[in-house]
Enzyme design. Sequence first.
Site, short mmCIF file in Angstrom:
data_model
loop_
_atom_site.label_atom_id
_atom_site.label_comp_id
_atom_site.label_asym_id
_atom_site.label_seq_id
_atom_site.Cartn_x
_atom_site.Cartn_y
_atom_site.Cartn_z
N PRO A 21 49.06 40.47 -45.69
CA PRO A 21 50.08 39.50 -46.10
C PRO A 21 49.58 38.26 -46.54
O PRO A 21 48.48 37.52 -46.23
CB PRO A 21 50.50 38.92 -44.28
CG PRO A 21 49.31 39.32 -43.72
CD PRO A 21 48.61 40.47 -44.28
N VAL A 23 51.04 34.43 -48.04
CA VAL A 23 52.18 33.60 -48.33
C VAL A 23 52.42 33.41 -49.78
O VAL A 23 51.44 33.34 -50.53
CB VAL A 23 51.94 32.20 -47.64
CG1 VAL A 23 52.93 31.09 -48.31
CG2 VAL A 23 52.15 32.52 -46.22
N CYS A 104 46.60 32.51 -38.58
CA CYS A 104 46.69 31.42 -39.59
C CYS A 104 46.02 29.99 -39.06
O CYS A 104 46.29 29.73 -38.07
CB CYS A 104 48.24 30.94 -39.93
SG CYS A 104 48.50 29.56 -40.97
N LYS A 143 47.94 40.49 -35.74
CA LYS A 143 46.81 40.42 -36.56
C LYS A 143 46.24 39.12 -36.17
O LYS A 143 46.52 37.95 -36.05
CB LYS A 143 47.47 40.05 -38.18
CG LYS A 143 46.17 39.65 -39.31
CD LYS A 143 46.70 39.68 -40.54
CE LYS A 143 45.64 39.16 -41.88
NZ LYS A 143 45.57 38.01 -41.81
N ARG A 227 42.31 38.69 -51.05
CA ARG A 227 41.76 37.88 -52.23
C ARG A 227 41.30 39.07 -53.26
O ARG A 227 41.57 39.02 -54.49
CB ARG A 227 40.62 37.14 -51.86
CG ARG A 227 41.20 35.77 -51.25
CD ARG A 227 39.91 34.90 -50.69
NE ARG A 227 39.32 35.93 -49.78
CZ ARG A 227 37.90 35.76 -49.35
NH1 ARG A 227 37.19 34.67 -50.06
NH2 ARG A 227 37.40 36.41 -48.66
C1 LIG Z 1 46.92 33.17 -50.86
C2 LIG Z 1 46.78 33.81 -49.48
C3 LIG Z 1 47.88 33.83 -48.61
C4 LIG Z 1 47.73 34.19 -47.36
N1 LIG Z 1 48.87 34.25 -46.40
C5 LIG Z 1 48.69 34.81 -45.31
C6 LIG Z 1 49.88 35.24 -44.33
O1 LIG Z 1 51.10 35.16 -44.91
N2 LIG Z 1 49.48 35.71 -43.19
C7 LIG Z 1 48.37 36.15 -42.77
O2 LIG Z 1 48.32 36.80 -41.70
N3 LIG Z 1 47.13 35.66 -43.65
C8 LIG Z 1 47.29 35.24 -44.67
N4 LIG Z 1 46.39 35.02 -45.45
C9 LIG Z 1 44.99 35.53 -44.97
C10 LIG Z 1 44.70 36.95 -45.31
O3 LIG Z 1 45.84 37.91 -44.97
C11 LIG Z 1 43.49 37.46 -44.91
O4 LIG Z 1 43.39 37.75 -43.46
C12 LIG Z 1 42.26 36.68 -45.54
O5 LIG Z 1 42.49 36.07 -46.92
C13 LIG Z 1 41.05 37.50 -45.50
O6 LIG Z 1 40.94 38.59 -46.23
P1 LIG Z 1 40.15 38.57 -47.57
O7 LIG Z 1 38.87 38.16 -47.28
O8 LIG Z 1 40.50 39.95 -48.10
O9 LIG Z 1 40.69 37.42 -48.44
C14 LIG Z 1 46.44 34.60 -46.94
C15 LIG Z 1 45.42 34.47 -47.63
C16 LIG Z 1 45.49 34.23 -48.84
C17 LIG Z 1 44.37 34.19 -49.87
#
Ligand SMILES: Cc1cc2nc3c(=O)[nH]c(=O)nc-3n(C[C@H](O)[C@H](O)[C@H](O)COP(=O)(O)O)c2cc1C
Length: 309
Positions: A21, A23, A104, A143, A227
């Site tokens: 997810p 945002v 979050c 989550k 990411r």
């Molecule tokens: C631009 C952006 C928006 C995000 N929005 C959400 C969200 O809406 N809900 C959520 O549970 N986590 C959100 N996250 C966190 C990611 O889902 C994830 O848990 C976090 O980035 C770690 O994963 P990664 O290392 O693959 O980036 C967001 C992360 C990013 C970078």
Amino acid sequence: MAKTSVLDVINSKDRVNVCAPMVRYSKLPFRELVRKYNVDITYSPMILADVFKNSEMARETDYSTNEADDPVVVQFAASNGVDLAAAAEMVAPFAGGIDLNCGCPQKWAIQEHIGSYLMSDPEAVRDMVKTVKGRVNIPCSIKIRVHPDLKETYEFVKRAESVGVDFLTVHGRTRKQKSTEPVNFEGIKLVKETASVPVIANGSIFSNKDAEEMYERTGVNGVMSARGLLQNPAFFAGYEVPPWECIEEYVRLALAYGTNHFIFHHHLMYMFEDIMSKAERKTFNSLSSIPAILDHLESNWGLDVTKLV
Ligand SMILES: Cc1cc2nc3c(=O)[nH]c(=O)nc-3n(C[C@H](O)[C@H](O)[C@H](O)COP(=O)(O)O)c2cc1C
């Protein structure tokens, strides 16, 4: 047509690739794009359950889907079961699962007692899962993050499981840790060993090699990337950088479904990060409208606008 149950997808495969997810970003065009490149399950961006429940306008703008958008989980942020169950009931006919955001870390979310605030209120999470499970007939997941003291994570998972959570995603960082800090593999492994339901691991999955390491070190049922997929929506299909067809397809989908300049531009900036030279990135990042971006892609990258319709 009813959506596919995400739990059925998880149970039907040894390993599942999940788009996190995000945002603003994990909207319909991006979800459709990553599915073309080996993503099995996608998530909506986080939606505020109380606003969704109370506002027709929010319902129109926060979540849109279509037949091809499947399997998809709708993620909510909520502080109580009344809001969450009401919002879940509204989207249930159009979703393959409902997820509660317990990760979050933003200040405003903590103040509202949503997101990672819930990591310190396992009873509230238990109540919300229980209420949703009593009201909708689609999978319900949470989550979560890990706690600094993993004993708390163990208790947290046990409580959620006792009321029937269908699967869990764990981001292997505490709520205070930055995304640049290392992922806690031990914490993720503990969640996997504690839970009898499937567990998806999240945190710094940027390539299939990272995914492989996660599977080897934790034994999870799937991996979720945020990411990594923003930068390269095709990495689960083995591409080291996004192929041009992937970028072009994003442009086509975003324009077909409608997007605003900010999101469109940012998606492309992420995708071009490792492809454009520093000088070109500077020019590209300063473009101020969708037509200007399309012009740039036509002149410099051979975008064929006739293919977009
Ligand atoms: C631009 C952006 C928006 C995000 N929005 C959400 C969200 O809406 N809900 C959520 O549970 N986590 C959100 N996250 C966190 C990611 O889902 C994830 O848990 C976090 O980035 C770690 O994963 P990664 O290392 O693959 O980036 C967001 C992360 C990013 C970078």
